[in-house]
Write a protein that holds these residues in place. Structure first.
Motif, PDB file in Angstrom:
ATOM      1  N   SER A  63      -7.336  -2.672   6.627  1.00 25.95           N
ATOM      2  CA  SER A  63      -6.317  -3.694   6.669  1.00 25.95           C
ATOM      3  C   SER A  63      -4.912  -3.158   6.187  1.00 25.95           C
ATOM      4  CB  SER A  63      -6.656  -4.990   5.684  1.00 25.95           C
ATOM      5  OG  SER A  63      -6.531  -4.553   4.455  1.00 25.95           O
ATOM      6  N   SER A  64      -3.908  -4.061   6.520  1.00 26.45           N
ATOM      7  CA  SER A  64      -2.520  -3.621   6.274  1.00 26.45           C
ATOM      8  C   SER A  64      -2.390  -3.587   4.770  1.00 26.45           C
ATOM      9  CB  SER A  64      -1.777  -4.269   7.043  1.00 26.45           C
ATOM     10  OG  SER A  64      -1.789  -5.614   6.809  1.00 26.45           O
ATOM     11  N   GLU A  65      -3.087  -4.416   3.871  1.00 22.32           N
ATOM     12  CA  GLU A  65      -3.081  -4.510   2.737  1.00 22.32           C
ATOM     13  C   GLU A  65      -3.542  -3.415   1.907  1.00 22.32           C
ATOM     14  OE1 GLU A  65      -1.136  -6.381   0.587  1.00 22.32           O
ATOM     15  OE2 GLU A  65      -1.951  -5.567  -1.054  1.00 22.32           O
ATOM     16  N   VAL A  66      -4.704  -3.058   2.437  1.00 27.11           N
ATOM     17  CA  VAL A  66      -5.350  -1.702   1.832  1.00 27.11           C
ATOM     18  C   VAL A  66      -4.371  -0.526   2.037  1.00 27.11           C
ATOM     19  CG1 VAL A  66      -7.205  -0.033   2.442  1.00 27.11           C
ATOM     20  CG2 VAL A  66      -7.797  -2.306   2.247  1.00 27.11           C
ATOM     21  N   ARG A  67      -3.649  -0.398   3.098  1.00 30.84           N
ATOM     22  CA  ARG A  67      -2.790   0.697   3.375  1.00 30.84           C
ATOM     23  C   ARG A  67      -1.609   0.520   2.634  1.00 30.84           C
ATOM     24  NH1 ARG A  67      -3.671   2.936   8.384  1.00 30.84           N
ATOM     25  NH2 ARG A  67      -5.911   3.049   8.458  1.00 30.84           N
ATOM     26  N   ARG A  68      -0.937  -0.851   2.254  1.00 33.25           N
ATOM     27  CA  ARG A  68       0.096  -1.099   1.481  1.00 33.25           C
ATOM     28  C   ARG A  68      -0.334  -0.399  -0.018  1.00 33.25           C
ATOM     29  NH1 ARG A  68       2.232  -5.125   4.185  1.00 33.25           N
ATOM     30  NH2 ARG A  68       0.371  -6.748   3.347  1.00 33.25           N
ATOM     31  N   GLN A  69      -1.459  -0.837  -0.423  1.00 36.41           N
ATOM     32  CA  GLN A  69      -1.935  -0.484  -1.632  1.00 36.41           C
ATOM     33  C   GLN A  69      -1.988   0.985  -1.773  1.00 36.41           C
ATOM     34  OE1 GLN A  69      -5.643  -2.547  -2.484  1.00 36.41           O
ATOM     35  NE2 GLN A  69      -4.576  -4.541  -2.480  1.00 36.41           N
ATOM     36  N   ALA A  70      -2.428   1.716  -0.724  1.00 40.28           N
ATOM     37  CA  ALA A  70      -2.383   3.237  -0.834  1.00 40.28           C
ATOM     38  C   ALA A  70      -1.250   3.825  -1.132  1.00 40.28           C
ATOM     39  CB  ALA A  70      -3.219   3.721   0.605  1.00 40.28           C
ATOM     40  N   ALA A  71      -0.242   3.054  -0.178  1.00 40.66           N
ATOM     41  CA  ALA A  71       1.158   3.753  -0.338  1.00 40.66           C
ATOM     42  C   ALA A  71       1.714   3.452  -1.576  1.00 40.66           C
ATOM     43  CB  ALA A  71       2.168   3.105   0.816  1.00 40.66           C
ATOM     44  N   ARG A  72       1.502   2.433  -2.454  1.00 39.69           N
ATOM     45  CA  ARG A  72       1.904   2.231  -3.800  1.00 39.69           C
ATOM     46  C   ARG A  72       0.905   3.218  -4.734  1.00 39.69           C
ATOM     47  NH1 ARG A  72       2.430  -3.239  -2.618  1.00 39.69           N
ATOM     48  NH2 ARG A  72       0.236  -3.573  -3.436  1.00 39.69           N
ATOM     49  N   ALA A  73      -0.040   3.437  -4.486  1.00 35.91           N
ATOM     50  CA  ALA A  73      -0.784   4.329  -5.331  1.00 35.91           C
ATOM     51  C   ALA A  73      -0.516   5.729  -5.105  1.00 35.91           C
ATOM     52  CB  ALA A  73      -2.535   4.217  -4.850  1.00 35.91           C
ATOM     53  N   ALA A  74       0.220   6.249  -3.697  1.00 38.33           N
ATOM     54  CA  ALA A  74       0.552   7.640  -3.677  1.00 38.33           C
ATOM     55  C   ALA A  74       1.822   7.632  -4.642  1.00 38.33           C
ATOM     56  CB  ALA A  74       1.136   7.443  -2.110  1.00 38.33           C
ATOM     57  N   GLU A  75       2.684   6.764  -4.919  1.00 41.18           N
ATOM     58  CA  GLU A  75       3.638   6.837  -5.630  1.00 41.18           C
ATOM     59  C   GLU A  75       3.373   7.177  -6.895  1.00 41.18           C
ATOM     60  OE1 GLU A  75       6.665   4.163  -5.466  1.00 41.18           O
ATOM     61  OE2 GLU A  75       6.865   4.045  -3.246  1.00 41.18           O
ATOM     62  N   GLY A  76       2.430   6.338  -7.542  1.00 44.32           N
ATOM     63  CA  GLY A  76       1.870   6.697  -9.056  1.00 44.32           C
ATOM     64  C   GLY A  76       1.170   7.933  -8.887  1.00 44.32           C
TER      65      GLY A  76
END
Lengths: 422, 104
Positions: free
Chosen positions: A398-411
């Motif tokens: 889902s796009s939400e899972v991908r959005r979360q991965a993008a945020r996790a990547a910054e962390g």
């Protein structure tokens, strides 16, 4: 008097035990000397974890640059999403917090018999153990016409810093409707998904600022890492903007004409407004000169200690090594560096050895709010590093899972660079 | 005897605190925690990735066992947990929990 719980007691006696097991060296005895050549991710991590492991090891890190700019996340800079300064890290904490001597010079030669390293200023450093983390070099003559002068016109931007800045400037000044040609290298090369992440993030920039621009990827290969995830994302985010031509269609890129900014394949010549040429790679120059690389151009190592298979007493970590399934990534370099540091510390101090755990975790951007990830664990099998467990994102996420991965990547970037340089 | 144990505890405590978060030496938990540090800051400043500092030993252990059993919600943690034995999970949970009590 405070009464200790069982857990507190266990923890603290554990710490006391750690102290008891730390290096057994007589007072007045000289410290063991470890020299680490190369202050990239692998080298800096080895230096930090060696210095933190044992106070009886004296660590010197040799690195010509005053600061290090990470190649990972530099595609975000190319898309105008992150200033290069945020990707740039100094070595001060390694000296201040871990007592590492950082020598800003270039290692010119290694003498394994005398156990010395000669620097470009003529001075020599003696060592008991040497770790070489030379990173990658470009193969001379792999692409006709692509020399140092051509790199200033058609940047590779595969070592982050000035080349990344140059490519970003070219993308900024490119006219809308221009053609961006990306030449993708043959295997193996540093960071398998990175050329395709680059195409994705440049496309996101074009979409915002130059919607008529096109991206052409001329690949030396017929397939690439996570191809299904990338091609799905290109259709969803950038329809019609990115074209990928495998070697079987073009015959491969054979030459570069920097004067006309053209990329020449067996069958056609492509004139670019901006060209990013990522050439074929091999282990860094010092590894070649010091006899640490075999005929493949890469460095074979013991998969437990990361000691060179060709030169005893010299260890290697990071992009320069080969021997199994571990890709050339910053995470792998960091993981190998810790295993290597603990193995050297155990050897030098007589402390206990534990099985190493080697991993790769990778976040890859498809768009600013769409990232995928993978996780792989490795273990030594028959002298090679074998992938044991492997997971990668699925196309249908889902796009939400991908959005979360993008945020996790910054962390992840924050924590990872702190782990290496902080 | 109590005094001797107390002294050992106090000495260990001071040395634990004086070492950096990366301190590893011959402690298996510390070496395993070095793997955690590639994604989780061990100084309490995690952002974007869920922090592990501040969680107690029991919570860390049960979280790792849950990750080992299922790839939801994180297959990254699933892969990490699958590679660790029960003893290794106990060892790293003990070390990380101790870091949380004494943040650098």
């Amino acid at each position: 008097m405070k009464s200790w719980t069982r857990r507190e007691f266990g923890c603290l006696t554990g710490a006391a035990l750690l102290t008891a097991l730390r290096p057994r060296m007589a007072l007045g005895q000289a410290k063991a000397r470890v020299v680490v050549i190369g202050g990239g991710i692998g080298g800096a991590t080895v230096a930090k974890y060696l210095a933190a492991s044992a106070t009886t090891i004296d660590v010197t890190l040799v690195e010509p640059r005053q600061v290090y700019t990470t190649c990972f996340f530099s595609n975000l800079h190319l898309a105008g999403l992150r200033p290069l300064e945020q990707l740039t890290h100094g070595y001060e904490a390694l000296t201040r917090q871990y007592g590492i001597t950082v020598v800003h010079g270039s290692a010119e030669a290694i003498d394994p018999a005398a156990k010395t390293v000669t620097l470009n200023n003529g001075s020599t450093l003696g060592y008991d153990r040497l770790v070489v983390a030379p990173g990658i070099a470009f193969r001379d003559g792999a692409l006709e016409g692509y020399d140092e002068a051509a790199m200033e016109i058609m940047p590779h931007a595969w070592n982050a810093g000035q080349q990344t800045r140059l490519l970003r400037q070219q993308l900024e000044s490119m006219e809308d409707g221009g053609l961006f040609v990306l030449v993708a290298p043959p295997n193996p090369f540093r960071c398998p998904p990175a050329p395709y992440e680059r195409a994705s993030l440049v496309a996101s920039y074009f979409q915002r600022r130059k919607p008529k621009a096109k991206i052409l990827i001329l690949d030396a290969k017929d397939s690439f890492n996570a191809q299904d995830l990338f091609q799905d994302a290109w259709n969803r985010h950038y329809p019609g903007m990115i074209e990928w031509l495998p070697a079987q269609f073009t015959g491969g890129v054979t030459a570069i004409d920097a004067k006309t900014r053209s990329v020449i394949t067996a069958g056609a010549t492509f004139k670019a407004a901006v060209a990013n040429v990522i050439p074929a790679q091999m282990a860094g120059r010092l590894a070649q000169q010091a006899g640490l690389a075999n005929r493949s151009g890469w460095c074979p190592v013991d998969p437990v200690t990361f000691e060179s298979a060709l030169q005893p007493g010299v260890h290697l970590v990071g992009d320069a090594i080969i021997g199994g399934d571990m890709p050339k990534s910053a995470f792998c370099a960091n993981s190998q560096a810790k295993a290597c540091a603990f193995a050297i510390a155990a050897d030098l101090t007589g402390s206990a050895r534990f099985p190493a755990h080697l991993f790769n975790t990778c976040y890859t951007y498809l768009a600013p709010d769409d990232a995928f990830s993978n996780a792989i664990s490795f273990k030594p099998v028959d002298g090679k590093l074998k992938s044991v467990i492997s997971f990668v994102s699925k196309v249908e996420e889902s796009s939400e899972v991908r959005r979360q991965a993008a945020r996790a990547a910054e962390g992840w970037y924050d924590a990872f660079t702190h782990d290496v340089f902080g | 005897m109590r005094l001797v144990v107390g002294f050992a505890i106090a000495t260990g405590f001071v040395l634990l605190v004086s070492q950096s978060e990366a301190a590893a030496g011959a402690d298996q938990g510390a070496q395993l925690a070095a793997t955690c540090a590639s994604c989780h800051r061990l100084d309490g400043h995690d952002k974007g990735i869920p922090p592990i500092i501040g969680l107690g030993e029991d919570r860390l252990t049960s979280a790792m066992l849950a990750y080992r059993a299922s790839q939801s919600p994180s297959y990254i943690m699933h892969a990490i947990a699958l590679s660790l034995s029960d003893e290794e999970i106990a060892s790293v949970a003990r070390y990380v929990a101790a870091q949380g009590r004494n943040p650098p």
